[in-house]
Write an enzyme that holds these catalytic residues in place. Structure first.
Site, short mmCIF file in Angstrom:
data_model
loop_
_atom_site.label_atom_id
_atom_site.label_comp_id
_atom_site.label_asym_id
_atom_site.label_seq_id
_atom_site.Cartn_x
_atom_site.Cartn_y
_atom_site.Cartn_z
N SER A 38 34.31 34.19 -29.54
CA SER A 38 35.46 33.33 -29.85
C SER A 38 36.58 34.23 -30.34
O SER A 38 36.33 35.36 -30.79
CB SER A 38 35.08 32.35 -30.96
OG SER A 38 36.22 31.69 -31.47
N TYR A 83 31.43 30.97 -39.64
CA TYR A 83 31.57 30.83 -38.18
C TYR A 83 32.04 32.15 -37.58
O TYR A 83 31.48 32.65 -36.60
CB TYR A 83 32.54 29.70 -37.83
CG TYR A 83 32.73 29.49 -36.34
CD1 TYR A 83 31.68 29.02 -35.55
CD2 TYR A 83 33.95 29.76 -35.72
CE1 TYR A 83 31.85 28.83 -34.18
CE2 TYR A 83 34.13 29.57 -34.36
CZ TYR A 83 33.07 29.10 -33.59
OH TYR A 83 33.24 28.92 -32.23
N1 LIG Z 1 35.90 24.83 -28.11
C1 LIG Z 1 36.48 25.92 -28.55
O1 LIG Z 1 37.67 25.91 -28.92
C2 LIG Z 1 35.73 27.22 -28.56
C3 LIG Z 1 36.47 28.39 -28.78
C4 LIG Z 1 35.80 29.59 -28.83
C5 LIG Z 1 34.44 29.63 -28.64
N2 LIG Z 1 33.74 28.48 -28.43
C6 LIG Z 1 32.28 28.58 -28.25
O2 LIG Z 1 31.94 28.01 -27.03
C7 LIG Z 1 30.58 27.61 -27.05
C8 LIG Z 1 30.45 26.21 -26.45
O3 LIG Z 1 31.09 25.29 -27.29
P1 LIG Z 1 31.98 24.09 -26.75
O4 LIG Z 1 33.36 24.32 -27.24
O5 LIG Z 1 31.75 23.84 -25.33
O6 LIG Z 1 31.40 22.89 -27.68
P2 LIG Z 1 30.49 21.62 -27.38
O7 LIG Z 1 31.14 20.74 -26.37
O8 LIG Z 1 30.16 21.07 -28.72
O9 LIG Z 1 29.18 22.26 -26.73
C9 LIG Z 1 28.21 22.92 -27.49
C10 LIG Z 1 26.94 22.98 -26.67
O10 LIG Z 1 25.95 23.69 -27.44
C11 LIG Z 1 24.76 22.95 -27.40
N3 LIG Z 1 23.93 23.19 -28.57
C12 LIG Z 1 24.24 23.05 -29.88
N4 LIG Z 1 23.17 23.32 -30.65
C13 LIG Z 1 22.16 23.64 -29.80
C14 LIG Z 1 20.80 24.01 -29.97
N5 LIG Z 1 20.24 24.11 -31.18
N6 LIG Z 1 20.06 24.26 -28.87
C15 LIG Z 1 20.59 24.15 -27.64
N7 LIG Z 1 21.86 23.83 -27.41
C16 LIG Z 1 22.63 23.57 -28.48
C17 LIG Z 1 25.19 21.50 -27.28
O11 LIG Z 1 24.16 20.76 -26.64
P3 LIG Z 1 23.13 19.75 -27.38
O12 LIG Z 1 23.85 19.15 -28.55
O13 LIG Z 1 22.81 18.78 -26.29
O14 LIG Z 1 21.97 20.61 -27.76
C18 LIG Z 1 26.38 21.62 -26.35
O15 LIG Z 1 25.95 21.61 -25.01
C19 LIG Z 1 30.14 27.72 -28.52
O16 LIG Z 1 29.40 28.90 -28.70
C20 LIG Z 1 31.46 27.81 -29.26
O17 LIG Z 1 31.33 28.48 -30.48
C21 LIG Z 1 34.36 27.28 -28.36
#
Ligand SMILES: NC(=O)c1ccc[n+]([C@@H]2O[C@H](COP(=O)([O-])OP(=O)(O)OC[C@H]3O[C@@H](n4cnc5c(N)ncnc54)[C@H](OP(=O)(O)O)[C@@H]3O)[C@@H](O)[C@H]2O)c1
Length: 246
Positions: free
Chosen positions: A143, A156
């Protein structure tokens, strides 16, 4: 005609049930990849899998990345079904931000378990077989919070700095065999703010996320990393919405 290098690649994606992981699954399916989808919410995964192809192209299982055996099992099933795994996208993550003084110890532990240990367990589940074949690609989602720290984001950010450190160590150790890419996205429209447990931080994040870019922007960065010539490895990508200043 030149074949799309993603065609028939076997790609395992953690956190495939929403946001970046789901967008990546859709994009790679369009390009002909075979997919291995991991997340905890099985209804979401089964619905997505049904949209993306039959059992000969998409494998999914309810998988908690904090359980190393679960990832080992899924990777083993994938190798049985598809012969091998070409790519792991270590994407599952949560962002329950808070001030350190608020003492949200459970949130710290969950972030460390999912965002750091989950990434290591994912690598552990695929690396041995990749090194044996002498080919593979591991993409870790860090991130912009892995590049700098703000109030509320200490833990985080610590997890996302850790993802970059692990990626760089892995890159050095696996040079010549396994490609390693870390991607640092800025604000991406997803369910991530829902993981915030402190109401004031959740509201602030929801406001900030109004300026988010679509998750496809990260899926496109992944496609870029996956489609380089044989001798080229894209190691780091930073991608933000144009309007994001931090
Ligand atoms: N959105 C942003 O602005 C942003 C920016 C930088 C980086 N990121 C990173 O991008 C990645 C994806 O996040 P996102 O933004 O797409 O958010 P999201 O829509 O909340 O997706 C998160 C995913 O992680 C899964 N997850 C959470 N806990 C888990 C566990 N214990 N085991 C297996 N799967 C798990 C969730 O699935 P289940 O709940 O079904 O398990 C979901 O599919 C993360 O690493 C986040 O830190 C996001």
């Amino acid at each position: 005609m030149h074949m799309n290098p993603i065609e028939d690649k076997v790609v395992m994606i953690t956190g495939a049930s929403s946001g970046i992981g789901e967008a990546t699954a859709r994009r790679l399916a369009q390009q002909g990849a075979k997919l291995v989808l991991a997340a905890r919410r099985s209804e979401r995964l089964s619905r997505l899998a049904a949209q993306l192809g039959g059992a000969d192209r998409v494998l999914w299982d309810a998988t908690d990345v904090t359980k190393p055996e679960a990832l080992q099992q899924l990777a083993a099933t994938a190798r049985e079904r598809f012969g091998h795994l070409d790519v792991l996208v270590n994407n599952a993550g949560i962002m329950p931000v808070s001030l350190i003084a608020q003492g949200r110890v459970d949130d710290w532990n969950r972030m460390i378990d999912v965002n750091i240990k989950g990434v290591l367990y994912g690598i552990h589940a695929v690396l041995g077989a990749m090194l044996e074949r002498g080919v593979g690609h591991i993409i870790n989602i860090s991130s912009v919070a892995g590049l700098s720290v703000g109030p509320g984001g200490a833990v985080y950010s610590a997890t996302k700095f850790a993802v970059r450190a692990i990626s760089e160590g892995l890159r050095q150790e696996c040079a010549g065999k396994v490609r390693v890419t870390s991607i640092c996205p800025g604000l991406v429209a997803s369910e991530l703010p829902d993981s915030i447990t402190v109401p004031a931080f959740r509201e602030r994040a929801q406001k900030l996320f109004e300026g988010a870019m679509p998750a496809d922007a990260v899926a496109d960065a992944i496609v870029y990393a996956l489609t380089q010539p044989e001798q080229v490895a894209v190691n780091e990508i930073v991608v933000r919405p144009l309007t994001q200043s931090f």
